[in-house]
Design a protein around this motif. Sequence first.
Motif, PDB file in Angstrom:
ATOM      1  N   VAL A 123      21.612   8.948 -23.373  1.00 24.03           N
ATOM      2  CA  VAL A 123      20.400   8.307 -23.289  1.00 24.03           C
ATOM      3  C   VAL A 123      20.250   6.965 -23.297  1.00 24.03           C
ATOM      4  O   VAL A 123      21.990   6.164 -24.255  1.00 24.03           O
ATOM      5  N   ASP A 124      19.422   5.838 -22.761  1.00 22.91           N
ATOM      6  CA  ASP A 124      19.348   4.509 -23.213  1.00 22.91           C
ATOM      7  C   ASP A 124      19.371   3.595 -24.578  1.00 22.91           C
ATOM      8  O   ASP A 124      18.239   4.887 -25.349  1.00 22.91           O
ATOM      9  N   VAL A 125      19.062   2.814 -25.049  1.00 23.58           N
ATOM     10  CA  VAL A 125      18.949   2.801 -26.677  1.00 23.58           C
ATOM     11  C   VAL A 125      18.801   1.548 -26.475  1.00 23.58           C
ATOM     12  O   VAL A 125      19.249   0.125 -25.788  1.00 23.58           O
ATOM     13  N   THR A 126      17.964   1.141 -27.219  1.00 20.96           N
ATOM     14  CA  THR A 126      17.877  -0.892 -27.409  1.00 20.96           C
ATOM     15  C   THR A 126      17.801  -1.634 -29.047  1.00 20.96           C
ATOM     16  O   THR A 126      17.997  -0.328 -29.819  1.00 20.96           O
ATOM     17  N   VAL A 127      17.928  -2.183 -29.532  1.00 20.09           N
ATOM     18  CA  VAL A 127      18.925  -2.711 -30.203  1.00 20.09           C
ATOM     19  C   VAL A 127      18.223  -3.954 -30.156  1.00 20.09           C
ATOM     20  O   VAL A 127      18.557  -4.829 -29.403  1.00 20.09           O
ATOM     21  N   SER A 128      17.932  -4.277 -31.505  1.00 16.70           N
ATOM     22  CA  SER A 128      17.124  -5.323 -31.993  1.00 16.70           C
ATOM     23  C   SER A 128      17.932  -5.772 -33.540  1.00 16.70           C
ATOM     24  O   SER A 128      18.501  -5.330 -34.163  1.00 16.70           O
ATOM     25  N   ALA A 129      18.189  -7.105 -33.215  1.00 15.65           N
ATOM     26  CA  ALA A 129      18.567  -7.799 -34.663  1.00 15.65           C
ATOM     27  C   ALA A 129      17.321  -7.798 -35.820  1.00 15.65           C
ATOM     28  O   ALA A 129      16.574  -8.131 -35.637  1.00 15.65           O
ATOM     29  N   ILE A 130      18.048  -7.679 -36.897  1.00 11.00           N
ATOM     30  CA  ILE A 130      17.314  -8.017 -38.190  1.00 11.00           C
ATOM     31  C   ILE A 130      17.132  -8.873 -39.302  1.00 11.00           C
ATOM     32  O   ILE A 130      16.713  -9.096 -39.680  1.00 11.00           O
ATOM     33  N   GLY A 131      18.722  -9.826 -38.721  1.00 12.32           N
ATOM     34  CA  GLY A 131      18.916 -10.388 -39.062  1.00 12.32           C
ATOM     35  C   GLY A 131      18.726 -12.342 -38.807  1.00 12.32           C
ATOM     36  O   GLY A 131      17.421 -12.622 -38.454  1.00 12.32           O
ATOM     37  N   ASP A 132      19.269 -12.930 -39.758  1.00 15.77           N
ATOM     38  CA  ASP A 132      19.097 -14.315 -38.473  1.00 15.77           C
ATOM     39  C   ASP A 132      19.971 -14.562 -37.937  1.00 15.77           C
ATOM     40  O   ASP A 132      20.241 -15.441 -37.612  1.00 15.77           O
TER      41      ASP A 132
END
Length: 369
Positions: free
Chosen positions: A107-116
């Motif tokens: 399956v496809d995944v989405t990656v999002s930064a949570i820091g700076d």
Amino acid sequence: MISRLFSAIVLVLGLAPFLAEAGVVRLKDLVEFDGVRGNDLVGYGLVVGLNGTGDGLRNSPFTEEIMSNILERLGVNVTGEQFRPKNVAAVLVTASLQAFARTGSQVDVTVSAIGDAKSLLGGTLIMTPLNAADGQIYAVAQGTIIASGASAEGDGASVTQGVPTAGVIPSGARVEREVLFDLSSMSTVRLALREPDFTTAGRIEKAINNDFGRAVARMQDSGTVSLDIEATRMNSVAHVLSRVENLSVEPERKARVVVDQRSGTIVMGEDVRISRVAVSQGNLTLRIQETPLAVQPNPFAEGETVVVPRSRVDLTEEDGPNLAEVSGGASLSEVVAGLNSLGVSPRDMIDILKSIKAAGALHAEFVVR
């Protein structure tokens, strides 16, 4: 001059004969089958290989913590060590586990930064478990991130295009656990309408019963139609759903006006009706111009130069019709033509439609986004 909005709506009206033929919709595009659904997954992981655009570990201590845990699992003891690389970033990984996804599928995944972190371009996601709402691990994600965006920074200025702190990994997660759901054991399947409507539900019931030649479907309410699997006399639930989902039904739509105030977009359905109403739209322009005047004393006279303020105020009103009348029961094309006869812009038309709705003359659901 007719506004660009009117031209766009005229184009839609010109396509009306083709849209009328497309009014019949497959059942699979109108309903959701009870139990046939996806599941959301989420995980917390680490992206490595960034070109100095990662988290500042002084401001993101959780990045240092997860990096230490990963290295210790790999046999590297970093207890008490002080290291602050700039090529790692902590991220949240999200995915949707489709219905009937089997072990080993991707399956496809989405990656999002949570820091700076400034960018995830060129980064690689390290093996990240993905959990569902029950806390169980259903998939594991890993791979190279594809981020749509770019950023550059200098000493005095910076520029960012797109969102480089978020990206996707196509087929980046592999399913490790299946969602337990036995479709074949169901004796009744409920069809949930995406847009509940009694008329549409009744048409779905009629279409299914006509196709099977007997009463196998029953409308329960405006959003639900139940399907008796045993009454269909077919081999399995899957065979029944594959036959039912391709039936054609003409849905009944509510009269609705949708406006987007940010972009000035207006979309109106063909069933929108307006009672007889008169619309007045004024356009006053106030201009204030400052023209200060410098006054100097006469030659060889005592005194100093004085600046005398002078203001010029003009109040004008643009020429054009101030009052337009829309007859009762007007259709979409008549409403648009009546409003555009005032020569108003799309944003002014939104205000006019709000006022018509407030006056009780607009017979449609008014949605503002």
